[in-house]
Design a protein around this motif. Structure first.
Motif, PDB file in Angstrom:
ATOM      1  N   LEU A 143     101.045  76.971  -8.805  1.00 23.66           N
ATOM      2  CA  LEU A 143     101.913  76.986  -7.595  1.00 23.66           C
ATOM      3  C   LEU A 143     103.387  77.212  -7.798  1.00 23.66           C
ATOM      4  N   THR A 144     103.813  76.777  -9.239  1.00 21.51           N
ATOM      5  CA  THR A 144     105.382  77.062  -9.677  1.00 21.51           C
ATOM      6  C   THR A 144     105.555  78.485 -10.199  1.00 21.51           C
ATOM      7  N   THR A 145     104.515  79.049 -10.462  1.00 23.22           N
ATOM      8  CA  THR A 145     104.803  80.700 -10.726  1.00 23.22           C
ATOM      9  C   THR A 145     105.380  81.242  -9.837  1.00 23.22           C
ATOM     10  N   GLY A 146     105.048  81.019  -8.526  1.00 21.02           N
ATOM     11  CA  GLY A 146     105.400  81.675  -7.308  1.00 21.02           C
ATOM     12  C   GLY A 146     105.095  83.140  -7.113  1.00 21.02           C
ATOM     13  N   MET A 147     104.016  83.354  -8.113  1.00 20.57           N
ATOM     14  CA  MET A 147     103.505  84.730  -7.942  1.00 20.57           C
ATOM     15  C   MET A 147     102.319  84.895  -6.606  1.00 20.57           C
ATOM     16  N   ARG A 148     102.001  85.627  -6.296  1.00 25.17           N
ATOM     17  CA  ARG A 148     100.941  86.112  -5.290  1.00 25.17           C
ATOM     18  C   ARG A 148      99.753  86.089  -5.882  1.00 25.17           C
ATOM     19  N   GLU A 149      99.711  86.694  -7.167  1.00 25.21           N
ATOM     20  CA  GLU A 149      98.301  86.984  -7.886  1.00 25.21           C
ATOM     21  C   GLU A 149      98.592  86.644  -9.337  1.00 25.21           C
ATOM     22  N   ILE A 150      97.523  86.429 -10.068  1.00 22.15           N
ATOM     23  CA  ILE A 150      97.425  85.539 -11.377  1.00 22.15           C
ATOM     24  C   ILE A 150      96.284  86.247 -11.927  1.00 22.15           C
ATOM     25  N   ALA A 151      96.240  86.862 -13.254  1.00 26.08           N
ATOM     26  CA  ALA A 151      95.117  87.480 -13.813  1.00 26.08           C
ATOM     27  C   ALA A 151      94.168  86.120 -14.326  1.00 26.08           C
ATOM     28  N   SER A 152      92.892  86.452 -13.903  1.00 24.40           N
ATOM     29  CA  SER A 152      91.854  85.147 -14.546  1.00 24.40           C
ATOM     30  C   SER A 152      92.012  84.694 -16.022  1.00 24.40           C
ATOM     31  N   ASN A 153      92.486  85.679 -16.606  1.00 24.90           N
ATOM     32  CA  ASN A 153      92.489  85.297 -17.983  1.00 24.90           C
ATOM     33  C   ASN A 153      93.701  84.068 -18.330  1.00 24.90           C
ATOM     34  N   LYS A 154      94.586  84.530 -17.323  1.00 25.81           N
ATOM     35  CA  LYS A 154      95.916  83.343 -17.322  1.00 25.81           C
ATOM     36  C   LYS A 154      95.365  81.839 -17.102  1.00 25.81           C
ATOM     37  N   LEU A 155      94.617  81.926 -15.854  1.00 28.89           N
ATOM     38  CA  LEU A 155      94.028  80.863 -15.324  1.00 28.89           C
ATOM     39  C   LEU A 155      93.012  80.168 -16.471  1.00 28.89           C
ATOM     40  N   GLY A 156      92.145  80.951 -17.081  1.00 22.72           N
ATOM     41  CA  GLY A 156      91.378  80.511 -18.198  1.00 22.72           C
ATOM     42  C   GLY A 156      92.220  80.179 -19.375  1.00 22.72           C
ATOM     43  N   GLU A 157      93.408  80.549 -19.733  1.00 20.91           N
ATOM     44  CA  GLU A 157      94.096  79.917 -20.719  1.00 20.91           C
ATOM     45  C   GLU A 157      94.639  78.625 -20.572  1.00 20.91           C
ATOM     46  N   LEU A 158      95.231  78.428 -19.137  1.00 23.00           N
ATOM     47  CA  LEU A 158      95.659  77.201 -18.708  1.00 23.00           C
ATOM     48  C   LEU A 158      94.495  76.156 -18.685  1.00 23.00           C
ATOM     49  N   VAL A 159      93.200  76.267 -18.410  1.00 23.07           N
ATOM     50  CA  VAL A 159      92.077  75.528 -18.394  1.00 23.07           C
ATOM     51  C   VAL A 159      91.943  75.236 -19.954  1.00 23.07           C
ATOM     52  N   MET A 160      91.943  76.097 -20.740  1.00 23.65           N
ATOM     53  CA  MET A 160      91.725  75.812 -22.191  1.00 23.65           C
ATOM     54  C   MET A 160      92.733  74.914 -22.673  1.00 23.65           C
ATOM     55  N   ARG A 161      93.932  75.163 -22.288  1.00 23.75           N
ATOM     56  CA  ARG A 161      95.095  74.361 -22.799  1.00 23.75           C
ATOM     57  C   ARG A 161      94.726  72.966 -22.492  1.00 23.75           C
ATOM     58  N   GLU A 162      94.433  72.696 -20.961  1.00 22.38           N
ATOM     59  CA  GLU A 162      94.169  71.200 -20.784  1.00 22.38           C
ATOM     60  C   GLU A 162      92.904  70.757 -21.374  1.00 22.38           C
ATOM     61  N   LEU A 163      91.852  71.440 -21.417  1.00 22.16           N
ATOM     62  CA  LEU A 163      90.841  70.856 -22.128  1.00 22.16           C
ATOM     63  C   LEU A 163      90.725  70.733 -23.762  1.00 22.16           C
ATOM     64  N   ARG A 164      91.828  71.465 -24.256  1.00 23.19           N
ATOM     65  CA  ARG A 164      92.011  71.004 -25.836  1.00 23.19           C
ATOM     66  C   ARG A 164      92.767  69.762 -25.808  1.00 23.19           C
ATOM     67  N   ARG A 165      93.526  69.294 -24.867  1.00 24.24           N
ATOM     68  CA  ARG A 165      94.260  68.086 -24.669  1.00 24.24           C
ATOM     69  C   ARG A 165      93.300  66.794 -24.678  1.00 24.24           C
ATOM     70  N   LEU A 166      92.265  67.240 -23.646  1.00 24.55           N
ATOM     71  CA  LEU A 166      91.295  66.192 -23.274  1.00 24.55           C
ATOM     72  C   LEU A 166      90.293  65.997 -24.287  1.00 24.55           C
ATOM     73  N   ASP A 167      89.448  66.819 -24.688  1.00 18.90           N
ATOM     74  CA  ASP A 167      88.548  66.586 -25.400  1.00 18.90           C
ATOM     75  C   ASP A 167      88.245  68.127 -26.207  1.00 18.90           C
ATOM     76  N   LYS A 168      88.117  68.033 -27.692  1.00 15.73           N
ATOM     77  CA  LYS A 168      88.055  69.305 -28.516  1.00 15.73           C
ATOM     78  C   LYS A 168      86.635  69.966 -28.429  1.00 15.73           C
ATOM     79  N   VAL A 169      85.471  69.127 -28.132  1.00 18.61           N
ATOM     80  CA  VAL A 169      84.141  69.625 -27.889  1.00 18.61           C
ATOM     81  C   VAL A 169      84.287  70.401 -26.695  1.00 18.61           C
ATOM     82  N   ALA A 170      84.770  69.878 -25.612  1.00 22.77           N
ATOM     83  CA  ALA A 170      84.844  70.344 -24.250  1.00 22.77           C
ATOM     84  C   ALA A 170      85.351  71.895 -24.415  1.00 22.77           C
TER      85      ALA A 170
END
Length: 150
Positions: free
Chosen positions: A96-123
């Motif tokens: 939401l804070t990007t303010g962009m109307r479109e975002i590449a799926s790989n950027k979303l995937g990177e956001l998910v991986m960053r959060e999963l890395r914080r939560l659990d390395k196996v995940a």
């Protein structure tokens, strides 16, 4: 607000309350014509950016799909629901804070991986192995070695 009973265009707000979690406002209303009462709920209308897939297709962002992919990676891992909820909220907020109307799926995937890395390395490794479509065992080993070093 139009009355749902008689369609009269004028209604009066009798009572306003903010929900306990402050995500919506509840209003009791009374119709000026038929005198019937009803409740309305106000929520923010958030507009997430469209996701641009690798093949160029554009799809709507679906929070439930994000949650399902994270749950799959975290399956049988010792991570609490509250932690996952917070991670999903951080990803949604970042979109939401990007303010962009479109975002590449790989950027979303990177956001998910960053959060999963914080939560659990196996995940994180589970998700990354599928997301990055590893072609051979060496790519997988490189990722695991990187996770072990940190």
């Amino acid at each position: 607000m139009k009355c749902p009973f008689c369609a009269h265009p004028d209604t009066q707000v009798i009572d306003t309350r903010v929900a306990e979690d402050a995500t919506f406002v509840r209003r009791r209303r009374r119709c000026g014509a038929c005198d019937k009462r009803f409740t309305t709920y106000e929520r923010p209308d958030l507009s997430f950016p469209a996701i641009v897939k690798k093949d160029g297709r554009r799809v709507d962002f679906k929070p439930e799909k994000l949650r399902a992919s994270m749950d799959l990676a975290l399956r049988k891992r010792p991570v609490g629901v509250e932690q996952v909820d917070s991670a999903v909220e951080r990803i949604e907020e970042a979109l939401l804070t990007t303010g962009m109307r479109e975002i590449a799926s790989n950027k979303l995937g990177e956001l998910v991986m960053r959060e999963l890395r914080r939560l659990d390395k196996v995940a994180y490794v589970r998700f990354a192995s599928v997301y990055r479509s590893f072609e051979d065992i060496d790519e997988f080993k490189t990722l695991v070695d990187e996770v072990v070093r940190t």
